[in-house]
Enzyme design. Sequence first.
Site, PDB file in Angstrom:
ATOM      1  N   HIS A  19     -16.912 -34.413 -27.272  1.00  0.00           N
ATOM      2  CA  HIS A  19     -16.376 -33.363 -26.402  1.00  0.00           C
ATOM      3  C   HIS A  19     -15.614 -33.972 -25.230  1.00  0.00           C
ATOM      4  O   HIS A  19     -14.562 -33.473 -24.826  1.00  0.00           O
ATOM      5  CB  HIS A  19     -17.512 -32.476 -25.872  1.00  0.00           C
ATOM      6  CG  HIS A  19     -18.068 -31.536 -26.890  1.00  0.00           C
ATOM      7  ND1 HIS A  19     -18.217 -30.186 -26.669  1.00  0.00           N
ATOM      8  CD2 HIS A  19     -18.513 -31.745 -28.155  1.00  0.00           C
ATOM      9  CE1 HIS A  19     -18.725 -29.602 -27.738  1.00  0.00           C
ATOM     10  NE2 HIS A  19     -18.934 -30.541 -28.653  1.00  0.00           N
ATOM     11  N   ASP A 119     -16.161 -26.806 -20.601  1.00  0.00           N
ATOM     12  CA  ASP A 119     -16.564 -26.931 -22.002  1.00  0.00           C
ATOM     13  C   ASP A 119     -17.378 -25.711 -22.421  1.00  0.00           C
ATOM     14  O   ASP A 119     -18.047 -25.064 -21.605  1.00  0.00           O
ATOM     15  CB  ASP A 119     -17.390 -28.213 -22.189  1.00  0.00           C
ATOM     16  CG  ASP A 119     -17.739 -28.486 -23.647  1.00  0.00           C
ATOM     17  OD1 ASP A 119     -18.685 -27.855 -24.154  1.00  0.00           O
ATOM     18  OD2 ASP A 119     -17.063 -29.316 -24.270  1.00  0.00           O
ATOM     19  N   TRP A 350     -16.515  -1.607   0.233  1.00  0.00           N
ATOM     20  CA  TRP A 350     -15.214  -0.961   0.407  1.00  0.00           C
ATOM     21  C   TRP A 350     -14.247  -1.292  -0.719  1.00  0.00           C
ATOM     22  O   TRP A 350     -13.434  -0.459  -1.123  1.00  0.00           O
ATOM     23  CB  TRP A 350     -14.608  -1.320   1.762  1.00  0.00           C
ATOM     24  CG  TRP A 350     -13.406  -0.507   2.097  1.00  0.00           C
ATOM     25  CD1 TRP A 350     -12.135  -0.939   2.306  1.00  0.00           C
ATOM     26  CD2 TRP A 350     -13.349   0.924   2.244  1.00  0.00           C
ATOM     27  NE1 TRP A 350     -11.286   0.106   2.578  1.00  0.00           N
ATOM     28  CE2 TRP A 350     -12.011   1.278   2.546  1.00  0.00           C
ATOM     29  CE3 TRP A 350     -14.297   1.943   2.145  1.00  0.00           C
ATOM     30  CZ2 TRP A 350     -11.604   2.587   2.753  1.00  0.00           C
ATOM     31  CZ3 TRP A 350     -13.886   3.245   2.353  1.00  0.00           C
ATOM     32  CH2 TRP A 350     -12.557   3.558   2.648  1.00  0.00           C
ATOM     33  N   GLU A 371     -22.256  -2.387   6.118  1.00  0.00           N
ATOM     34  CA  GLU A 371     -21.655  -1.108   6.491  1.00  0.00           C
ATOM     35  C   GLU A 371     -21.725  -0.088   5.362  1.00  0.00           C
ATOM     36  O   GLU A 371     -21.143   1.002   5.463  1.00  0.00           O
ATOM     37  CB  GLU A 371     -20.189  -1.314   6.919  1.00  0.00           C
ATOM     38  CG  GLU A 371     -19.187  -1.459   5.789  1.00  0.00           C
ATOM     39  CD  GLU A 371     -19.152  -2.824   5.124  1.00  0.00           C
ATOM     40  OE1 GLU A 371     -18.210  -3.078   4.368  1.00  0.00           O
ATOM     41  OE2 GLU A 371     -20.076  -3.631   5.366  1.00  0.00           O
TER      42      GLU A 371
END
Length: 453
Positions: A19, A119, A350, A371
């Site tokens: 790999h 990978d 938001w 908030e």
Amino acid sequence: MEHNKTHEIVVVSVPVLSHQLQIAELCKRFLQLQPNLHITFILPIISSLPKPSKTVLDALSSLNIDSIVLPPVNLPQPTPPPAMLFPLAMSHSLPSIQDALTSLTTSSSSKKVVALVADYFAYEILPFSKKLNILSYIFLPTAASLLQLCFKSSKLHETITCEFKDLKEPIKLPGCVPIHGRDLPNALQDRSSQVYTHFLLRCKGLLLADGILVNSFKELEPDLMKAMAEEGANNNGSSECLAWLDSQKDGSVLYVSFGSGGTISEKQIRELAMGLEMSSQKFLWVLREPNEIPSANYFKDSSCNDPRSFLPCGFLERTKGQGLVVPHWAPQVEVLAHRATGGFLTHCGWFSTVESIVQGVPIIAWPLFSEQRTIAVILGDGMRVAIRAKVDEESGVVGKDEIADAVKSLMVGNEGMEIRERMRVLKDEAAAAIKEDGSSTVTLFQLLAKWTT
């Protein structure tokens, strides 16, 4: 200044030489096509850096590619079987990969990280890269036909109950040659094994990627490439949840998500699950690992591979035709824009609020912190486009009955119909605001004119 920064690609490999060699060649190809790129190569190791891997890193160094060799991982004892060695090594390396990626993205250097290439076995880093707002890609060092198998693995798992090797007929995947069950990868030969479970998790993890790089080319697998292109066009992307939404009726699905960092307790997860089930309404739920601290995911990445393990026993089986639970993340903008989405149970962040209004999707307001309670009041009492989920003052939990009532009221009740009409008005106003002569466009133009004159 930021626009003068060098664009940097971060590449994450695995402790497997084959790999490493392939992804190293991909790095070389990147630089051939774009010499001004900078690449940082992150390499996890199991016990120590093998000599062949050091040779790979030395070759990359000669191309001015930086390397980060991570600390060795502490694997569970006794040593896992070979088939589980690398998946577990990558899971245990995840904190070190996150630290390296965070360091690269927050440093005040002359480089700006613009993409991550990981990978196939490093799929668990994808949710974290989303939080850092980095484009993320998977490198699959095998045939594109195997990618098709990955995409279809969940469906095969659900529709076939015996061992694949015991099937009498070959498995037919779009664009692929028919494959007998006994010829499928070793990871699929024992459905009760840990290897099989990890394979399915990796396949689901691929859906989080912004793209997948496969070591193949169109002329080599033409039928497969054509089939995947057609499927992508038909499904509006490869995401499992978008494909599932395609099969649902218009406006019939409640989308449930608490944002990129919001979390609820394990007890609340159970109540929410039972409430959704009791409502009998369709739902798409983005589920994360529970935590008693509502903002927990803003400060740490989930350590849980599959948070669905926290759901009530039998919930997934009982709601199989009713809903879909997606671990960690979903493409929210696309989900809210989908014709099948008819409601949004949201934490009232938001960003999520504006995205919902722009698409005209009515809301169940479930604020968690910051908030969000204020915004819930604005949505419910001010704009009148949301139903507020009521928390039991004694337990601090929204009960299943309250949840079921709120969902039914929004999705099929008279109150929901009235909210939907008011949301349509806001949707039209949002679209008008960004037209050439719209309020937002005119205001932004005035600001830019002030800056430049």
